[in-house]
Design a protein around this motif. Structure first.
Motif, PDB file in Angstrom:
ATOM      1  N   HIS A   1      -1.409 -10.900  -1.489  1.00 50.31           N
ATOM      2  CA  HIS A   1      -0.205 -10.782  -0.867  1.00 50.31           C
ATOM      3  C   HIS A   1       0.216 -12.051  -0.385  1.00 50.31           C
ATOM      4  CE1 HIS A   1       0.306  -6.240  -0.532  1.00 50.31           C
ATOM      5  NE2 HIS A   1      -0.650  -6.357   0.022  1.00 50.31           N
ATOM      6  N   ALA A   2      -0.912 -13.021   0.141  1.00 54.62           N
ATOM      7  CA  ALA A   2      -0.390 -14.435   0.299  1.00 54.62           C
ATOM      8  C   ALA A   2       0.086 -15.031  -0.897  1.00 54.62           C
ATOM      9  CB  ALA A   2      -1.663 -14.992   0.805  1.00 54.62           C
TER      10      ALA A   2
ATOM     11  N   ALA B   1      -7.373 -10.786   6.085  1.00 56.85           N
ATOM     12  CA  ALA B   1      -8.016  -9.516   5.775  1.00 56.85           C
ATOM     13  C   ALA B   1      -8.282  -8.813   6.904  1.00 56.85           C
ATOM     14  CB  ALA B   1      -8.973  -9.329   4.518  1.00 56.85           C
ATOM     15  N   GLN B   2      -9.019  -9.409   7.859  1.00 52.45           N
ATOM     16  CA  GLN B   2      -9.747  -8.683   8.985  1.00 52.45           C
ATOM     17  C   GLN B   2      -8.549  -8.117   9.829  1.00 52.45           C
ATOM     18  OE1 GLN B   2     -12.277 -11.539  10.648  1.00 52.45           O
ATOM     19  NE2 GLN B   2     -13.774 -11.333   9.092  1.00 52.45           N
ATOM     20  N   ARG B   3      -7.668  -9.291  10.146  1.00 51.85           N
ATOM     21  CA  ARG B   3      -6.428  -8.929  11.138  1.00 51.85           C
ATOM     22  C   ARG B   3      -5.572  -7.715  10.540  1.00 51.85           C
ATOM     23  NH1 ARG B   3      -3.689 -14.744  12.107  1.00 51.85           N
ATOM     24  NH2 ARG B   3      -5.591 -15.963  12.692  1.00 51.85           N
ATOM     25  N   LEU B   4      -5.333  -7.194   9.195  1.00 53.10           N
ATOM     26  CA  LEU B   4      -4.731  -6.315   8.839  1.00 53.10           C
ATOM     27  C   LEU B   4      -5.598  -5.357   8.305  1.00 53.10           C
ATOM     28  CD1 LEU B   4      -1.981  -8.389   6.817  1.00 53.10           C
ATOM     29  CD2 LEU B   4      -1.926  -7.348   9.168  1.00 53.10           C
TER      30      LEU B   4
ATOM     31  N   THR C   1      12.675 -10.252  -3.100  1.00 49.96           N
ATOM     32  CA  THR C   1      12.705  -8.770  -3.281  1.00 49.96           C
ATOM     33  C   THR C   1      11.169  -8.421  -3.246  1.00 49.96           C
ATOM     34  OG1 THR C   1      12.594  -8.928  -5.721  1.00 49.96           O
ATOM     35  CG2 THR C   1      14.679  -8.846  -4.483  1.00 49.96           C
ATOM     36  N   ALA C   2      10.359  -9.277  -3.659  1.00 54.23           N
ATOM     37  CA  ALA C   2       8.712  -8.956  -3.845  1.00 54.23           C
ATOM     38  C   ALA C   2       8.077  -8.701  -2.576  1.00 54.23           C
ATOM     39  CB  ALA C   2       7.920 -10.084  -4.439  1.00 54.23           C
ATOM     40  N   LEU C   3       9.066  -9.250  -1.326  1.00 53.02           N
ATOM     41  CA  LEU C   3       8.507  -8.916  -0.071  1.00 53.02           C
ATOM     42  C   LEU C   3       8.879  -7.737   0.522  1.00 53.02           C
ATOM     43  CD1 LEU C   3       9.884 -12.518   1.342  1.00 53.02           C
ATOM     44  CD2 LEU C   3       7.321 -11.911   0.630  1.00 53.02           C
ATOM     45  N   LEU C   4       9.541  -6.671   0.001  1.00 54.35           N
ATOM     46  CA  LEU C   4      10.066  -5.660   0.661  1.00 54.35           C
ATOM     47  C   LEU C   4       8.465  -4.581   0.573  1.00 54.35           C
ATOM     48  CD1 LEU C   4      13.297  -4.685  -1.339  1.00 54.35           C
ATOM     49  CD2 LEU C   4      13.022  -5.768   0.828  1.00 54.35           C
ATOM     50  N   GLY C   5       8.605  -4.287   1.738  1.00 56.39           N
ATOM     51  CA  GLY C   5       7.387  -3.392   2.320  1.00 56.39           C
ATOM     52  C   GLY C   5       6.728  -3.754   3.579  1.00 56.39           C
ATOM     53  N   ARG C   6       6.131  -2.763   4.202  1.00 57.75           N
ATOM     54  CA  ARG C   6       5.369  -2.867   5.550  1.00 57.75           C
ATOM     55  C   ARG C   6       4.302  -3.989   5.407  1.00 57.75           C
ATOM     56  NH1 ARG C   6       4.741   2.932   7.867  1.00 57.75           N
ATOM     57  NH2 ARG C   6       4.110   3.317   5.787  1.00 57.75           N
ATOM     58  N   THR C   7       3.686  -3.657   4.428  1.00 52.04           N
ATOM     59  CA  THR C   7       2.277  -4.654   4.275  1.00 52.04           C
ATOM     60  C   THR C   7       2.549  -6.050   4.231  1.00 52.04           C
ATOM     61  OG1 THR C   7       1.171  -2.703   3.144  1.00 52.04           O
ATOM     62  CG2 THR C   7       0.037  -5.066   3.155  1.00 52.04           C
TER      63      THR C   7
ATOM     64  N   ALA D   1       5.345  -7.431   5.119  1.00 50.66           N
ATOM     65  CA  ALA D   1       6.178  -7.850   6.331  1.00 50.66           C
ATOM     66  C   ALA D   1       4.936  -8.355   7.406  1.00 50.66           C
ATOM     67  CB  ALA D   1       6.955  -6.772   6.825  1.00 50.66           C
ATOM     68  N   ALA D   2       3.672  -7.326   7.235  1.00 52.83           N
ATOM     69  CA  ALA D   2       2.628  -7.489   8.403  1.00 52.83           C
ATOM     70  C   ALA D   2       2.037  -8.676   8.142  1.00 52.83           C
ATOM     71  CB  ALA D   2       1.709  -6.486   8.227  1.00 52.83           C
ATOM     72  N   VAL D   3       1.980  -9.230   6.955  1.00 49.86           N
ATOM     73  CA  VAL D   3       1.126 -10.294   6.367  1.00 49.86           C
ATOM     74  C   VAL D   3       1.771 -11.823   6.868  1.00 49.86           C
ATOM     75  CG1 VAL D   3       0.584 -11.872   4.320  1.00 49.86           C
ATOM     76  CG2 VAL D   3      -0.197  -9.488   4.379  1.00 49.86           C
ATOM     77  N   LEU D   4       3.036 -11.389   6.662  1.00 52.49           N
ATOM     78  CA  LEU D   4       3.979 -12.620   7.227  1.00 52.49           C
ATOM     79  C   LEU D   4       3.875 -12.925   8.698  1.00 52.49           C
ATOM     80  CD1 LEU D   4       6.184 -14.539   5.520  1.00 52.49           C
ATOM     81  CD2 LEU D   4       8.069 -13.140   6.780  1.00 52.49           C
ATOM     82  N   ARG D   5       3.826 -11.691   9.531  1.00 54.14           N
ATOM     83  CA  ARG D   5       3.733 -11.828  10.931  1.00 54.14           C
ATOM     84  C   ARG D   5       2.510 -12.329  11.203  1.00 54.14           C
ATOM     85  NH1 ARG D   5       6.758  -6.907  10.919  1.00 54.14           N
ATOM     86  NH2 ARG D   5       4.755  -5.845  10.677  1.00 54.14           N
ATOM     87  N   ALA D   6       1.351 -11.917  10.593  1.00 52.08           N
ATOM     88  CA  ALA D   6       0.058 -12.490  10.829  1.00 52.08           C
ATOM     89  C   ALA D   6      -0.316 -13.812  10.517  1.00 52.08           C
ATOM     90  CB  ALA D   6      -1.102 -11.619  10.037  1.00 52.08           C
TER      91      ALA D   6
END
Length: 347
Positions: free
Chosen positions: A297-298, A284-287, A260-266, A268-273
């Motif tokens: 987040h990591a 940090a640079q990518r996002l 549940t801690a994964l909910l949220g756009r940021t 999700a973006a970290v996971l994709r990155a």
């Protein structure tokens, strides 16, 4: 000293395997089980394996002394080294083992038993006896199910982090830089790759290239196959950030309420990155977020079992775990085990 002699064609054909090889991990873990000390890293795991090891599985241990030669036929080249770890890799490898030509069985076991009287079962195996070959299949499968399969997800996560670091070395400095920084026991002086081992051998690649395979259970020094006519490869030990614990790795990656801690756009973006791995600063640079935020987040993703982190010199490198990959790919969220997972003159 083990020396690989390269041509320009060989340098163009160096590649790193997409993940650990289940046949090599089976053999190398058997070496660890046979040890009587000297590696506290695996002690909890070794105790659990020995406490539940079926009698049939112990036949494999006769072929895997803790030091010295182990039969090359136990780690066959199946062609799967160019593919991602797949569902049938262990069974594919086992089929190849059980299809070993009789002359290779005889040659490899003779080399293993050099100076010693081999066990009766080993003599039957060297002769290609059908019951002995079937017994080997039973031994390898039952050993793998006890010692490797339950831990495959955690093993794969650890290898993924190390492999990401090696891939980065390739991108940043090319093949020669990647070879030079692969392991402390390895020295690259063009055109020879030297590996500090007990073996004294020269391998001329002659345009065949070299497959480099990361391994969890190879923990002392890089190793290779004994037969120079077999496809050239080099197994190297990954960097172990943590020791085995009393909890099986796939249990640590339980999605549960921590997801549940994964909910949220940021996040999700970290996971994709992290699909291709990244350091904290790169993330940090990518996002376009601060390094402190990227680290936070990591950490949450790592606690949820979706990311593995390891240190590469002065930086921390993050990579997806199998569960993280499943979630990113839109799978059902189950943690892969050996059934969903993807061959030696050890020094």
């Amino acid at each position: 000293m083990l020396r690989f002699h390269f041509t320009s064609d060989d340098l163009a054909r160096v590649r790193i395997a997409p993940g650990p090889d289940p046949m090599w991990e089976t053999l190398l873990s058997a070496h660890v089980v046979n040890q009587r000390g000297g590696t506290t890293l695996f002690d909890p795991w070794r105790g659990r394996v020995l406490s539940g090891l079926p009698p049939a599985a112990r036949m494999l241990l006769r072929l895997a002394p803790p030091r010295g030669y182990s039969p090359d036929f136990l780690t066959p080249a199946t062609g799967a080294d160019l593919l991602p770890p797949g569902a049938d890799a262990f069974e594919t490898g086992l089929d190849a083992v059980l299809s070993t030509p009789r002359d290779q069985l005889r040659r490899d076991i003779s080399r293993l038993a050099h100076g010693h009287r081999p066990h009766l079962w080993m003599r039957d195996l060297a002769d290609g006896s059908a019951p002995a070959v079937r017994g080997l299949g039973v031994a390898m499968r039952s050993y793998h199910e006890q010692a490797v399969a339950p831990y495959w997800s955690g093993l794969l996560s650890a290898v993924d982090v190390d492999r990401a670091a090696r891939t980065r070395a390739w991108v940043e400095g090319g093949t020669e830089h990647a070879l030079r920084t692969l392991h402390p026991a390895i020295r690259w002086e063009h055109p020879v790759l030297s590996v500090t081992t007990a073996a004294e051998r020269d391998v001329h690649l002659t345009g065949r290239g070299l497959l480099i395979v990361p391994s969890y259970f190879c923990h002392r020094a890089p190793i290779s196959l004994a037969d120079p006519e077999l496809p050239p490869l080099l197994i190297y030990p990954i960097t172990h950030e943590q020791v085995w614990t009393g909890t099986r790795p796939e249990a640590q990656a339980d999605g549960g309420r921590r997801l549940t801690a994964l909910l949220g756009r940021t996040r999700a973006a970290v996971l994709r990155a992290l699909g291709t791995g990244a350091t904290t600063s790169e993330l940090a640079q990518r996002l376009a977020i601060s390094p402190a935020s990227a680290s936070e987040h990591a950490t949450v993703l790592r606690n949820a079992g979706l990311v593995s982190s390891g240190r590469d010199r002065n930086t921390v490198l993050h990579a997806l775990t199998p569960l993280g990959r499943t979630l990113l790919d839109g799978g059902d969220g189950r943690v892969p085990t050996a059934s969903t997972a993807t061959a030696a003159d050890p020094a």
